[in-house]
Design an enzyme around this catalytic site. Structure first.
Site, PDB file in Angstrom:
ATOM      1  N   SER A  49       0.328   6.896  -8.087  1.00  0.00           N
ATOM      2  CA  SER A  49      -1.028   7.811  -8.046  1.00  0.00           C
ATOM      3  C   SER A  49      -1.035   8.176  -6.826  1.00  0.00           C
ATOM      4  CB  SER A  49      -1.909   6.831  -8.867  1.00  0.00           C
ATOM      5  OG  SER A  49      -3.223   7.835  -8.406  1.00  0.00           O
TER       6      SER A  49
ATOM      7  N   TYR B  76      -7.668   0.033  -9.293  1.00  0.00           N
ATOM      8  CA  TYR B  76      -6.440   0.884  -9.707  1.00  0.00           C
ATOM      9  C   TYR B  76      -5.821   1.145  -8.496  1.00  0.00           C
ATOM     10  CZ  TYR B  76      -4.627   5.225 -11.523  1.00  0.00           C
ATOM     11  OH  TYR B  76      -3.802   6.114 -11.953  1.00  0.00           O
TER      12      TYR B  76
END
Length: 258
Positions: free
Chosen positions: A145, A158
């Protein structure tokens, strides 16, 4: 003739927006598929609409046994494993670090980071064996990501997991660069998947307003479309792209340039 004719491609998180589009992209270019997802019905539905030979196995990537079983399924059905796309993942609640429940943090790390570790732990030895016997290498594409390349306020756990995925990618790429394996990560910014749809719903704001808030720091002022990220995945996996390894490829609308 497709770029992936005859190749066996393993994809986790295959029933989601990004995974299913990647599966269709590989299938359209001649690949045979081994697909996994925690949603067994959605996985079976996807397999039924693909134009390629497909084997499926439902399960949770946080369970290491699944990773070994998926490699075994690839060998049983197709005799080899050429490409793996480690895509399965979840996102945390959009809150500051002290507000993240500890059990939720543990679950994010188990799926998003350890799930990739388990996958690579089982995929790499098989690809290395194939290279030794046939001289044909393999490729692993980990879905990280943009949050794995910089800080991500209100997505701390995350981001930590995705930073870990980038670290695993780079470390393993160096370890196996001379052994026939290319290992890269794709680092998308917010993409029009169920995760973004969930953010819009939870925000309670009109969609246009919620997306404007979500993309406030994105120079292109929009989220990525799934097809744009899949294009990067296919590029990273392409056997013609034979000198790129250990790279974390940002697909972020310019965020990393700021």
């Amino acid at each position: 003739m497709g770029r992936f004719d005859g190749a066996t491609v393993l994809i986790t998180g295959a029933a989601g927006g990004l995974g299913s589009s990647a599966a269709k992209g590989f299938a359209s270019e001649g690949a045979r598929l081994v697909l996994s997802d925690i949603d067994e019905k959605a996985l079976a539905d996807l397999a039924g609409m693909l134009p390629s030979e497909t084997a499926i196995l439902a399960g949770n990537v946080a369970d290491e046994k699944l990773s070994g079983d998926l490699v075994g399924l690839a060998i049983e059905k197709f005799g080899r494993l050429d490409i793996a796309v480690n895509n399965a993942g979840i996102v945390q609640s959009f809150v500051r670090l002290p507000q993240v429940p500890s059990d939720e943090a543990r679950r994010v790390l188990e799926i998003d980071l350890l799930g990739v570790f388990y996958a690579m732990k089982h995929q790499i030895p098989q690809m290395e064996r194939q290279f030794k016997t046939s001289g044909k290498g393999g490729a692993i594409v980990n879905i990280a990501s943009a949050a794995g390349l910089s800080g991500a306020p209100k997505l701390s756990v995350y981001a930590a997991a995705k930073h870990g995925v980038v670290g695993l990618t780079r470390s393993a790429a160096v370890e196996y660069a001379s052994k026939g394996l290319r290992i890269n990560a794709i680092c998308p910014a917010h993409t029009r998947t169920a995760m973004v749809d969930s953010f819009v719903r939870v925000s309670g704001a009109p969609e246009a307003e919620a997306l404007a808030e979500l993309t406030r720091g994105v120079p292109m002022r929009r989220v990525a479309e799934v097809e744009e990220v899949v294009t990067a995945i296919l590029f990273a996996a392409d056997p013609a792209n034979s000198f790129m390894t250990g790279h974390a490829l940002a697909v972020d609308g310019g965020v990393g340039a700021i």
